[in-house]
Every structure is written in structure tokens, then in C-alpha cells.
Write a protein that holds these residues in place. Structure first.
Motif, PDB file in Angstrom:
ATOM      1  N   PRO A 131       0.990  -1.064  -0.093  1.00  0.00           N
ATOM      2  CA  PRO A 131      -0.064  -0.186  -0.034  1.00  0.00           C
ATOM      3  C   PRO A 131       0.769   1.428  -0.106  1.00  0.00           C
ATOM      4  N   LEU A 132       2.009   1.158   0.495  1.00  0.00           N
ATOM      5  CA  LEU A 132       2.918   2.406   0.577  1.00  0.00           C
ATOM      6  C   LEU A 132       3.391   2.805  -0.688  1.00  0.00           C
ATOM      7  N   ALA A 133       3.848   1.767  -1.226  1.00  0.00           N
ATOM      8  CA  ALA A 133       4.307   1.856  -2.697  1.00  0.00           C
ATOM      9  C   ALA A 133       3.354   2.323  -3.642  1.00  0.00           C
ATOM     10  N   VAL A 134       2.048   1.733  -3.649  1.00  0.00           N
ATOM     11  CA  VAL A 134       1.073   2.165  -4.579  1.00  0.00           C
ATOM     12  C   VAL A 134       0.924   3.727  -4.207  1.00  0.00           C
ATOM     13  N   THR A 135       0.494   3.968  -2.865  1.00  0.00           N
ATOM     14  CA  THR A 135       0.220   5.595  -2.456  1.00  0.00           C
ATOM     15  C   THR A 135       1.031   6.692  -3.099  1.00  0.00           C
ATOM     16  N   VAL A 136       2.263   6.174  -2.906  1.00  0.00           N
ATOM     17  CA  VAL A 136       3.372   7.041  -3.062  1.00  0.00           C
ATOM     18  C   VAL A 136       3.631   7.248  -4.686  1.00  0.00           C
ATOM     19  N   MET A 137       3.650   6.232  -5.354  1.00  0.00           N
ATOM     20  CA  MET A 137       3.816   6.464  -6.845  1.00  0.00           C
ATOM     21  C   MET A 137       2.690   7.014  -7.462  1.00  0.00           C
ATOM     22  N   ALA A 138       1.502   6.747  -6.757  1.00  0.00           N
ATOM     23  CA  ALA A 138       0.058   7.410  -7.249  1.00  0.00           C
ATOM     24  C   ALA A 138       0.263   8.808  -6.968  1.00  0.00           C
ATOM     25  N   THR A 146      -7.167   8.241  -6.911  1.00  0.00           N
ATOM     26  CA  THR A 146      -7.587   7.214  -7.628  1.00  0.00           C
ATOM     27  C   THR A 146      -7.520   5.954  -6.326  1.00  0.00           C
ATOM     28  N   ASP A 147      -8.687   5.146  -6.340  1.00  0.00           N
ATOM     29  CA  ASP A 147      -8.767   4.033  -5.152  1.00  0.00           C
ATOM     30  C   ASP A 147      -7.533   3.260  -5.468  1.00  0.00           C
ATOM     31  N   PRO A 148      -6.802   2.973  -4.516  1.00  0.00           N
ATOM     32  CA  PRO A 148      -5.597   2.205  -4.594  1.00  0.00           C
ATOM     33  C   PRO A 148      -5.961   0.468  -5.149  1.00  0.00           C
ATOM     34  N   ALA A 149      -7.112   0.141  -4.744  1.00  0.00           N
ATOM     35  CA  ALA A 149      -7.527  -0.877  -5.195  1.00  0.00           C
ATOM     36  C   ALA A 149      -7.659  -1.172  -6.697  1.00  0.00           C
ATOM     37  N   LYS A 150      -8.019   0.086  -7.381  1.00  0.00           N
ATOM     38  CA  LYS A 150      -8.172   0.092  -8.676  1.00  0.00           C
ATOM     39  C   LYS A 150      -6.797  -0.006  -9.286  1.00  0.00           C
ATOM     40  N   ILE A 151      -5.836   0.925  -8.636  1.00  0.00           N
ATOM     41  CA  ILE A 151      -4.618   0.748  -9.328  1.00  0.00           C
ATOM     42  C   ILE A 151      -3.958  -0.621  -9.267  1.00  0.00           C
ATOM     43  N   LEU A 152      -4.123  -1.296  -8.271  1.00  0.00           N
ATOM     44  CA  LEU A 152      -3.656  -2.701  -7.913  1.00  0.00           C
ATOM     45  C   LEU A 152      -4.594  -3.512  -9.132  1.00  0.00           C
ATOM     46  N   ALA A 153      -5.582  -3.157  -9.374  1.00  0.00           N
ATOM     47  CA  ALA A 153      -6.298  -4.054 -10.356  1.00  0.00           C
ATOM     48  C   ALA A 153      -5.474  -4.040 -11.773  1.00  0.00           C
ATOM     49  N   TRP A 154      -5.327  -2.724 -12.190  1.00  0.00           N
ATOM     50  CA  TRP A 154      -4.643  -2.347 -13.319  1.00  0.00           C
ATOM     51  C   TRP A 154      -3.355  -2.976 -13.549  1.00  0.00           C
ATOM     52  N   TYR A 155      -2.521  -2.822 -12.375  1.00  0.00           N
ATOM     53  CA  TYR A 155      -1.440  -3.631 -12.333  1.00  0.00           C
ATOM     54  C   TYR A 155      -1.352  -5.136 -12.512  1.00  0.00           C
ATOM     55  N   ASP A 156      -2.243  -5.687 -11.807  1.00  0.00           N
ATOM     56  CA  ASP A 156      -2.446  -7.191 -11.927  1.00  0.00           C
ATOM     57  C   ASP A 156      -2.811  -7.488 -13.215  1.00  0.00           C
ATOM     58  N   PHE A 181      -4.762  -1.460 -19.109  1.00  0.00           N
ATOM     59  CA  PHE A 181      -3.828  -0.337 -19.618  1.00  0.00           C
ATOM     60  C   PHE A 181      -4.677   0.649 -20.280  1.00  0.00           C
ATOM     61  N   ALA A 182      -5.762   0.294 -20.907  1.00  0.00           N
ATOM     62  CA  ALA A 182      -6.604   1.232 -21.374  1.00  0.00           C
ATOM     63  C   ALA A 182      -7.153   1.962 -20.491  1.00  0.00           C
ATOM     64  N   GLU A 183      -7.859   1.475 -19.136  1.00  0.00           N
ATOM     65  CA  GLU A 183      -8.271   2.262 -18.170  1.00  0.00           C
ATOM     66  C   GLU A 183      -7.337   3.156 -17.275  1.00  0.00           C
ATOM     67  N   LEU A 184      -6.046   2.565 -17.321  1.00  0.00           N
ATOM     68  CA  LEU A 184      -4.993   3.541 -16.672  1.00  0.00           C
ATOM     69  C   LEU A 184      -4.605   4.707 -17.501  1.00  0.00           C
ATOM     70  N   ALA A 185      -4.499   4.219 -18.907  1.00  0.00           N
ATOM     71  CA  ALA A 185      -4.327   5.333 -19.945  1.00  0.00           C
ATOM     72  C   ALA A 185      -5.075   6.536 -19.767  1.00  0.00           C
ATOM     73  N   ALA A 186      -6.520   5.996 -19.836  1.00  0.00           N
ATOM     74  CA  ALA A 186      -7.516   7.081 -19.872  1.00  0.00           C
ATOM     75  C   ALA A 186      -7.475   8.037 -18.277  1.00  0.00           C
ATOM     76  N   SER A 187      -7.107   7.289 -17.469  1.00  0.00           N
ATOM     77  CA  SER A 187      -6.771   8.238 -16.151  1.00  0.00           C
ATOM     78  C   SER A 187      -5.721   9.188 -16.084  1.00  0.00           C
ATOM     79  N   LEU A 188      -4.491   8.637 -16.849  1.00  0.00           N
ATOM     80  CA  LEU A 188      -3.326   9.293 -16.927  1.00  0.00           C
ATOM     81  C   LEU A 188      -3.711  10.528 -18.124  1.00  0.00           C
ATOM     82  N   ARG A 189      -4.605  10.273 -19.013  1.00  0.00           N
ATOM     83  CA  ARG A 189      -4.717  11.549 -19.842  1.00  0.00           C
ATOM     84  C   ARG A 189      -5.564  12.436 -19.223  1.00  0.00           C
ATOM     85  N   GLY A 190      -6.519  12.171 -18.463  1.00  0.00           N
ATOM     86  CA  GLY A 190      -7.075  12.922 -17.575  1.00  0.00           C
ATOM     87  C   GLY A 190      -6.191  13.866 -16.606  1.00  0.00           C
TER      88      GLY A 190
END
Length: 388
Positions: A131-138, A146-156, A181-190
Motif C-alpha cells: 500500500p505504501l508503494a502504491v500510494t506514493v507512486m500514485a 484514485t482508489d488504490p485497489a483500482k490501481i492494483l487491479a490495473w497492475y495485476d 492498460f486502457a483504463e490506466l491510460a484514460a486516467s493518465l490522460r485526465g
């Protein structure tokens, strides 16, 4: 050619160090059939390969990450690599990391440890390190809301796609990562469109939007995987070594040394792959053009020619900082300063807040993994009656 059929994948995934010692003794580069690769397990030949991107490149169609997220600083060499990496350099300098992220990282580590503190036991990978690694990189990439659980789902999803592509190149395995990757990319475009002062907005200009997204993806997931492993491995080494733990409890200023020695003893990223651009000699072995060359960071970090008594965890080791855990040469880890900060803060916070912290003997915690090595679980206990 120097070769060995005696090494198995199971051995490399569980406890690779005896095999790596044999391979290192056999020669600077040894063909390992089970890997389909030349394996380099000595320190000096590892440095030679990592610094010579013209002869040993990452820019090859077999580099599976690029097939999933697109070209990035991770999968390019030469001028294209410099163009992709350069815009990110300033944000990951030591002074920038300390100024922008030290307080945030300490606050997040404190929050995570507070959540487990009353219980007297926990599994540290899933409650603190990950969780610390996810939160800091986010936070770094503008995804803090963004919900860390969503980021981890993209990661998986993306990791699964990379593994599928690696196992069956060009057979559509990477397609499994497309939705993630499409979901992650959409968030990053935002982030790029809506946050003009963000890191991603700043690097878009020198880079195209798609290039920014590809680089952000490799930073995000590299930062999650390796930093979680750094924290887990450091705690495992420290809690497995009562004498060393006593030294650190007596002098918390040794925590940075703990991180460096842990990185040497069991790097979270155990191997990196390169591809020979031409036929070349590597320590007396002829490596044909196109062959894969696997640099064992884990092996190089235990080379007795550089590190005395290399299998021992020693927080006072004078040259631990010579380790190659962050690689070497043009692909030296961009996020090294940030990863060190996170690991140091995590270890300091855990030791300060959880009195009597120790490994739970009911649960094994040996590191595993061929490419990324960390304990599958790291269960610990402490005296909650004395906790803050």
C-alpha cells in the motif's frame, strides 16, 4: 560453449544463490538452457554488460513490457532512450524527492502502521509495503485520488499480460492487458489535461501524450513491484538477524545502511535481460548476435571478489552501496532515490511504532521468484500492550 543443464527453474525461483555461485565460478557468461539465455552472475561482467547498451540492448521485440504498454525509457536505448527519460529526470532527483515527497511518505507510512498497530500481528506486504508503494507512486503521477485497489487491479492485469507475452511472444498474450492498460491510460490522460502543474503535464510537450502514458505506466508498476519487495526484504533480513536488529535498535541512524545491505543481499529485481546486437566475446564465451543475455543482479551482488562473506547480512558492511540492485549504466533506476526514501521510512516507522516486532514463526517467509524476489507473505507479531 560454456553451458549447464544442471540448473532448474525451481532452483532459481526458490533459492538461486548456490546455483548462481556455481555459474559464477564456471565463467563470466554461461549458457543456461532452461532460461534460453546466457547468464552473467559475476560483478565485473555484469557491469560491463549493463553499461554497454550498444552491444547489449533492451530494444528488441522480445522485450515483452513494450508489447503491452508501448515503447518507453525501459525498452529503448541510445537517443530515443534519452529523449524518453530526460523529461522525467528532474522530478526524481534526490533534492526534489526529499522536498516534494518525504513528508507525504512519512505521513502515509504512519497511517498504515496506525491501522495495524492495535492488532499485535499483521502480514506486512499487504498492509504496509504494498500500500505504501502504491500510494506514493500514485501521488507522484497525479493519481492520488484514485482508489488504490483500482490501481492494483490495473497492475495485476498488465503484469499478467506481460507474463503471457513473455511466455508466448507474438501470439496475442498481450491482448489480455488491453482493458487494464486502457483504463490506466484514460486516467493518465485526465491528469495531463486537467492538472497543468503535474509531472505528467510537464513532460508532455517534450513527449507525446502516448509516450508520456507509456513511461508513466512503467514508472508506476516498476515502483510498486520493486519498492514493495525492497521493504519486505529489508524487514525480513533485519528480523531474521537478532544481532543486526539489536545494532539498529541501538542506533536508528543505521537504517539507510540496512536498506543498502538488504538490496545487496536480495535485490527485489533479481535479473535483467539484454539482447546482443552483434556477435561478441563475453569473458571468453562467444555470444552470437540476437542471443539473450540475462544479468543476474542477485549473483553479482554476492560476488566474493567484491563483497567479503557475501551470504552474510551485515549492516556495517563498508561497500554495500556498490550493489547493482538499481542496475548500472544508462538504465540505472530513475526512481532509486524515491525507493530508498520509502524503504527507509517504512523500516523506521515499523521499528519505532511496533515494540518487540518479530517474525511469526508459524508462517514461513523465505523470498521466492525468478525475476522479482520477495517473501510471498511476511507475517509478524509485536507486543501490542506496549504500542503507542
Amino acid at each position: 560453449m560454456p553451458t549447464t543443464d544442471a540448473v532448474t527453474l525451481a532452483e532459481l525461483e526458490t533459492d538461486p544463490h548456490p546455483a548462481l555461485a556455481r555459474l559464477r565460478a564456471a565463467g563470466p557468461a554461461v549458457w543456461v538452457p532452461v532460461l534460453g539465455s546466457w547468464l552473467v552472475a559475476g560483478y565485473e561482467p555484469a557491469v560491463a554488460v549493463l553499461r554497454d547498451a550498444r552491444t547489449f540492448t533492451v530494444d528488441d521485440p522480445r522485450f515483452s513490457t513494450a508489447q503491452v504498454v508501448g515503447p518507453s525509457m525501459l525498452s529503448l536505448d541510445g537517443a530515443p532512450h534519452t529523449r524518453h527519460r530526460g523529461p522525467f529526470n528532474r522530478a526524481f532527483r534526490h533534492d526534489e524527492v526529499q522536498a516534494r515527497l518525504a513528508s507525504f511518505t512519512r505521513a502515509q507510512a504512519g497511517r498504515l502502521v496506525s491501522a495495524i498497530e492495535p492488532h499485535g500481528e499483521a502480514e506486512l506486504r499487504r498492509t504496509v509495503a504494498g500500500p505504501l508503494a502504491v500510494t506514493v507512486m500514485a501521488e507522484v503521477l497525479g493519481l492520488g485520488h484514485t482508489d488504490p485497489a483500482k490501481i492494483l487491479a490495473w497492475y495485476d492485469g498488465i503484469v499478467a499480460a506481460v507474463q503471457a507475452e513473455s511466455a508466448a511472444p507474438g501470439r496475442g498474450g498481450a491482448a489480455g492487458g488491453t482493458p487494464a492498460f486502457a483504463e490506466l491510460a484514460a486516467s493518465l490522460r485526465g491528469v495531463i489535461a486537467d492538472r497543468p502543474g503535474s509531472l505528467l503535464a510537464e513532460v508532455t510537450g517534450p513527449l507525446t501524450v502516448n509516450e508520456t502514458i507509456s513511461n508513466a505506466a512503467v514508472l508506476l508498476f516498476g515502483g510498486i513491484e520493486t519498492t514493495e519487495g525492497m521493504i519486505a526484504n529489508a524487514m525480513l533480513h533485519l528480523l531474521s538477524s537478532p544481532g543486526q536488529l539489536a545494532l539498529v535498535r541501538a542506533d536508528p541512524g543505521l537504517v539507510p545502511a540496512v536498506i543498502e545491505e538488504s538490496l545487496r543481499l536480495e535485490p527485489a529485481a533479481a535479473v535483467v535481460d539484454r539482447y546482443a546486437t552483434r556477435g561478441t566475446d563475453l569473458g571468453g564465451a562467444h555470444v552470437p548476435a540476437g542471443d539473450k543475455v540475462t544479468v543476474s543482479i542477485a549473483g553479482a551482488n554476492r560476488d566474493p571478489a567484491v563483497f567479503a562473506d557475501p551470504d552474510r547480512f551485515d549492516v556495517r558492511r563498508a561497500n554495500a552501496g556498490r550493489h547493482l540492485a538499481f542496475a548500472h549504466g544508462p538504465h540505472f533506476c530513475l526512481g532509486a532515490h524515491l525507493a530508498r526514501l520509502e524503504a527507509q521510512v517504512a523500516v523506521e516507522t515499523l521499528l519505532a511504532r511496533l515494540p518487540g516486532l518479530h517474525l511469526d514463526p508459524r508462517h514461513p517467509s523465505a523470498p521466492r521468484g525468478l525475476v522479482f524476489r520477495k517473501p510471498p507473505t511476511l507475517r509478524v507479531r509485536w507486543d501490542r500492550s506496549l504500542a503507542d
